[in-house]
Design a protein around this motif. Structure first.
Motif, PDB file in Angstrom:
ATOM      1  N   LEU A 295     -19.016  -3.225  -2.071  1.00 30.70           N
ATOM      2  CA  LEU A 295     -18.723  -3.865  -3.354  1.00 30.70           C
ATOM      3  C   LEU A 295     -19.675  -3.437  -4.461  1.00 30.70           C
ATOM      4  CD1 LEU A 295     -17.955  -7.482  -2.170  1.00 30.70           C
ATOM      5  CD2 LEU A 295     -16.402  -5.981  -3.360  1.00 30.70           C
TER       6      LEU A 295
ATOM      7  N   PRO B  43     -19.914  -5.054   3.562  1.00 34.02           N
ATOM      8  CA  PRO B  43     -19.280  -5.517   2.322  1.00 34.02           C
ATOM      9  C   PRO B  43     -20.203  -5.412   1.100  1.00 34.02           C
ATOM     10  CG  PRO B  43     -19.696  -7.345   3.827  1.00 34.02           C
ATOM     11  CD  PRO B  43     -19.939  -6.092   4.602  1.00 34.02           C
ATOM     12  N   VAL B  44     -21.490  -5.649   1.315  1.00 34.83           N
ATOM     13  CA  VAL B  44     -22.407  -5.590   0.167  1.00 34.83           C
ATOM     14  C   VAL B  44     -22.404  -4.189  -0.436  1.00 34.83           C
ATOM     15  CG1 VAL B  44     -24.808  -5.800  -0.585  1.00 34.83           C
ATOM     16  CG2 VAL B  44     -23.860  -7.423   1.058  1.00 34.83           C
TER      17      VAL B  44
ATOM     18  N   ARG C 274     -13.963  -0.422  -2.038  1.00 37.41           N
ATOM     19  CA  ARG C 274     -14.197  -1.678  -2.752  1.00 37.41           C
ATOM     20  C   ARG C 274     -13.186  -2.734  -2.326  1.00 37.41           C
ATOM     21  NH1 ARG C 274     -14.600  -2.335  -8.510  1.00 37.41           N
ATOM     22  NH2 ARG C 274     -12.719  -1.095  -8.698  1.00 37.41           N
ATOM     23  N   GLU C 275     -11.947  -2.267  -2.111  1.00 39.64           N
ATOM     24  CA  GLU C 275     -10.909  -3.220  -1.691  1.00 39.64           C
ATOM     25  C   GLU C 275     -11.237  -3.804  -0.321  1.00 39.64           C
ATOM     26  OE1 GLU C 275      -6.908  -1.673  -1.867  1.00 39.64           O
ATOM     27  OE2 GLU C 275      -6.399  -2.925  -0.135  1.00 39.64           O
TER      28      GLU C 275
ATOM     29  N   ARG D  35     -19.590   0.991  -8.325  1.00 40.15           N
ATOM     30  CA  ARG D  35     -18.356   0.967  -9.129  1.00 40.15           C
ATOM     31  C   ARG D  35     -17.440   2.062  -8.701  1.00 40.15           C
ATOM     32  NH1 ARG D  35     -16.043  -0.511 -14.630  1.00 40.15           N
ATOM     33  NH2 ARG D  35     -14.387  -0.856 -13.162  1.00 40.15           N
TER      34      ARG D  35
ATOM     35  N   LEU E  82     -13.940  -6.236  -0.707  1.00 39.18           N
ATOM     36  CA  LEU E  82     -13.387  -7.460  -1.290  1.00 39.18           C
ATOM     37  C   LEU E  82     -12.690  -8.305  -0.225  1.00 39.18           C
ATOM     38  CD1 LEU E  82     -12.412  -9.187  -3.762  1.00 39.18           C
ATOM     39  CD2 LEU E  82     -10.298  -7.882  -3.541  1.00 39.18           C
ATOM     40  N   LEU E  83     -11.841  -7.649   0.594  1.00 35.94           N
ATOM     41  CA  LEU E  83     -11.125  -8.378   1.640  1.00 35.94           C
ATOM     42  C   LEU E  83     -12.111  -9.084   2.560  1.00 35.94           C
ATOM     43  CD1 LEU E  83      -8.246  -5.900   2.560  1.00 35.94           C
ATOM     44  CD2 LEU E  83      -8.075  -8.040   1.306  1.00 35.94           C
ATOM     45  N   LYS E  84     -13.233  -8.372   2.856  1.00 37.79           N
ATOM     46  CA  LYS E  84     -14.247  -9.008   3.710  1.00 37.79           C
ATOM     47  C   LYS E  84     -14.868 -10.208   3.019  1.00 37.79           C
ATOM     48  CE  LYS E  84     -15.579  -5.876   7.131  1.00 37.79           C
ATOM     49  NZ  LYS E  84     -16.694  -5.248   7.835  1.00 37.79           N
ATOM     50  N   ALA E  85     -15.156 -10.058   1.734  1.00 35.74           N
ATOM     51  CA  ALA E  85     -15.747 -11.168   0.987  1.00 35.74           C
ATOM     52  C   ALA E  85     -14.781 -12.348   0.949  1.00 35.74           C
ATOM     53  CB  ALA E  85     -16.089 -10.719  -0.432  1.00 35.74           C
ATOM     54  N   LEU E  86     -13.489 -12.051   0.901  1.00 35.19           N
ATOM     55  CA  LEU E  86     -12.492 -13.124   0.857  1.00 35.19           C
ATOM     56  C   LEU E  86     -12.254 -13.735   2.228  1.00 35.19           C
ATOM     57  CD1 LEU E  86      -9.787 -11.666  -1.565  1.00 35.19           C
ATOM     58  CD2 LEU E  86     -11.708 -13.166  -2.075  1.00 35.19           C
TER      59      LEU E  86
ATOM     60  N   VAL F 185       0.841  -1.203   0.000  1.00 35.84           N
ATOM     61  CA  VAL F 185       0.000   0.000   0.000  1.00 35.84           C
ATOM     62  C   VAL F 185       0.873   1.249   0.000  1.00 35.84           C
ATOM     63  CG1 VAL F 185      -1.746   1.289   1.265  1.00 35.84           C
ATOM     64  CG2 VAL F 185      -1.850  -1.198   1.219  1.00 35.84           C
TER      65      VAL F 185
ATOM     66  N   ARG G 109     -10.578   3.234  -0.795  1.00 34.67           N
ATOM     67  CA  ARG G 109     -10.347   1.797  -0.943  1.00 34.67           C
ATOM     68  C   ARG G 109     -11.551   0.995  -0.460  1.00 34.67           C
ATOM     69  NH1 ARG G 109      -4.868   2.583   1.197  1.00 34.67           N
ATOM     70  NH2 ARG G 109      -5.079   0.894   2.681  1.00 34.67           N
TER      71      ARG G 109
END
Lengths: 402, 224
Positions: free
Chosen positions: A399, A395-396, A307-308, A402, A311-315, A13, A305
């Motif tokens: 994400l 997270p929803v 969206r990032e 856009r 994403l990290l949460k989704a992962l 980062v 960040r």
């Protein structure tokens, strides 16, 4: 998540957002450099004063005519006239004390010193042979004033290197004669270059026997008596003895001031240390400002960040992991800023040292520790709010856009 | 195995209650290939988010591999997601500053897998998805199809039982979309459960089981 991975992630980062990283390094760097430089200035001043007193000679007790009611002022100098003068006989009476190793009466005046066509105005010190040891003077060549009864004198003098250079140039000064006012003195010694020592530059003085100075300046009274106690433990005894002996000689009146080097030194030391801490604290405000900048930047980063983070949460990143990622990032930035700041501060110190070589500019060890630690602590504590915000992101939502 | 019973999800939008999901009951067997279709606003993405444990239902129960996951805390949910679910998104959601290999590695980094093991798996995945030559490239140096293949490789890195794909071809041209669907179908053939949300009938028709949603409810459920 492994610690090494956490560091690696934060490192990516830090590298990924260059201008932002540079901005924070700059702000943190300025803060830390300010603390390092400012405390160095204070510490330098303190060390300078301490060394000046040290160069006065060890176990020194200074006797001044006149009594001061409030400490800190210079009696005799400010008041102008004192009730009773200090005389050579007062000084000689100090021999009775067992706490005193030696003493040197002192008369100071400005003299018109000439050699042939060359002349210059210099401070002229009238004293005895003991002055050399008491003030830790060193000779470049020749010898110091001869010992003997201070009430009688020979027409001899000892001069500083600068005086010798200016009056004689490359000619041999030792053994030659100079004229001070309307009297002639033979040069029997030249002082080694030692520089400034509490008000006097020993390179620029002329030392003559006490009786000669009395005649030269037409005065009976002494400017000071410098007394050296036998040991450090006997400084207070010497002080008491001096006060008692002079009081008896002055019809029971305490009309002198006795200063011990220790007491003065301790006072200066305390004052300058407090001053250093104060200005260091003021400089530390810039660290707090840098901390607020980090908080700002981190808040922006959370938005940027989003969206990032989603994403990290989704992962499968937990809230704690996301917080730790932000803390590590802040700590890296603060650490980098602190390193930049210490380097810049030391660089500044070396430049100031070039300009003022006499003053020992050096960052005190506690500032070198405290400034980076403060930087990292402010960096991390100002990241608490942004990191929490990141960890709470839905997270929803993070994400979806856009 | 996924079992949803009476799932309700309502949002409050501008003071008004919107029913995104109404009494959805659904069972997806291990190894099934399912497509969810429907007009926009029909609740298909909300359903996918609930299956993916990114969102919580207001009512109903969700059993994943015979475990009730309805009442788990956020951190427990994160751990379940990490182990059992892989996501593929319409916009890929790759981390722009990381290389393809680092993006694929990310879920394994989060779960603290040994670096040597990670490197081994990343290499294997890169080869499997034809990305070996692209491993050092960042997302902006990759084509859309390559990005989505990286995203699928990332979703597979933890070897989850379920792959959830939200409009995986929505941002790709027809040909690349077909290619990506081929990759997802291979996952299914290898025994994975694949759930795809799409509004493209052609893509939806390729799945073994097809769900149609209208107004937050399952309108039809066809197999074969």
């Amino acid at each position: 998540m492994r610690f090494a991975d956490l560091l690696g992630f934060a490192w990516q980062v830090v590298l990924g957002y260059r201008s932002r990283t540079l901005l924070i390094l700059l702000a943190m760097g300025i803060g830390v450099a300010a603390v390092v430089t400012v405390t160095s200035l204070g510490e330098g001043a303190r060390l300078y004063v301490v060394r000046q007193f040290g160069s006065l000679g060890a176990n020194l007790v200074i006797v001044l005519p006149g009594r001061s009611e409030t400490s800190g002022s210079m009696p005799g100098v400010l008041i102008g006239k004192t009730p009773r003068d200090l005389t050579i006989d007062d000084a000689l009476a100090l021999k009775r004390s067992h706490a005193i190793r030696r003493f040197a009466p002192l008369i100071v005046g400005a003299g018109d010193v000439r050699s042939g066509a060359r002349r210059r105005e210099t401070p002229v010190l009238g004293s005895t042979a003991e002055l050399m040891d008491i003030r830790s003077m060193e000779l470049a060549s020749g010898r110091f004033l001869p010992a003997g009864d201070p009430r009688h004198s020979q027409p001899v003098c000892v001069i500083g290197t600068k005086v010798a250079n200016e009056l004689f140039g490359t000619r041999q000064a030792l053994g030659d004669w100079i004229r001070i006012g309307d009297r002639r003195f033979r040069i029997i010694g030249i002082l080694a270059a030692q520089g400034e020592s509490l008000g006097f530059n020993t390179d620029e003085i002329v030392v003559v026997p006490l009786a000669a100075a009395q005649a030269l300046f037409n005065t009976e009274s002494l400017f000071r008596i410098l007394v050296e106690a036998k040991s450090r433990d006997q400084i207070l005894d010497a002080k008491a003895d001096v006060e008692e002996i002079i009081r008896l000689r002055h019809e029971g009146e305490k009309d002198i001031t006795v200063i011990t080097q220790d007491a003065v030194l301790a006072t200066f030391d305390r004052i300058l240390r407090a001053l250093t801490l104060t200005v260091g604290g003021i400089a530390a405000i810039s660290l707090a400002v840098a901390g607020i900048l980090i908080m700002n930047v981190m808040l922006i980063a959370v938005t940027q960040r989003k969206r990032e983070i989603g994403l990290l949460k989704a992962l499968g990143a937990t809230g704690r992991q996301i917080q730790m990622a932000f803390f590590t990032e802040a700590a890296l930035l603060a650490l980098g800023g602190a390193a930049v700041g210490v380097a810049a501060g030391e660089f500044g110190n070396s430049i100031i040292s070039q300009v003022y070589p006499a003053i020992p500019f050096e960052a005190p060890w506690w500032a070198l520790v405290a400034a980076p630690v403060t930087a990292i602590l402010t960096g991390i504590s100002f990241t608490v709010a942004p990191a929490r915000r990141a960890a709470m992101l839905d997270p929803v939502q993070a994400l979806s856009r856009r | 195995m996924i079992r949803l019973t009476g799932i309700e999800r309502t949002f409050t939008v501008g003071g008004e209650q919107v029913h995104a999901l109404r009494a959805v009951t659904l069972e997806i067997a291990q190894g099934e290939s399912l497509s969810i279709m429907g007009p926009s606003g029909s609740g298909k993405s909300t359903l996918l988010n609930i299956i993916g444990l990114l969102d919580r239902p207001n009512a109903g129960t969700y059993e994943l591999d015979r475990r009730d996951v309805t009442g788990l805390t956020d951190d427990e949910l994160a751990r379940v997601r990490r182990e059992k679910i892989g996501f593929v998104f319409q916009f890929f959601h790759l981390v722009p500053r990381l290389t393809a290999a680092q993006n694929i590695e990310l879920p394994m980094v989060l779960s603290g897998i040994d670096p040597a093991e990670r490197a081994r798996r990343v290499e294997q995945l890169l080869a499997e998805y034809g990305l070996t030559e692209r491993s050092g490239h960042r997302p902006d140096q990759l084509s859309g199809g390559q990005c989505q293949r990286v995203a699928i490789a990332r979703a597979m890195s933890m070897r989850p039982g379920v792959i959830l794909a939200d409009e995986p071809t929505g941002n790709l041209d027809r040909h690349t979309g077909q290619e990506v669907m081929g990759v997802l179908e291979r996952l299914h053939q290898n025994g994975g459960t694949v759930v795809v949300v799409t509004h493209d009938p052609e893509i939806g028709a390729r799945s073994h089981r097809r769900l149609r949603m209208i107004d937050g409810a399952v309108a039809s459920d066809e197999k074969g």
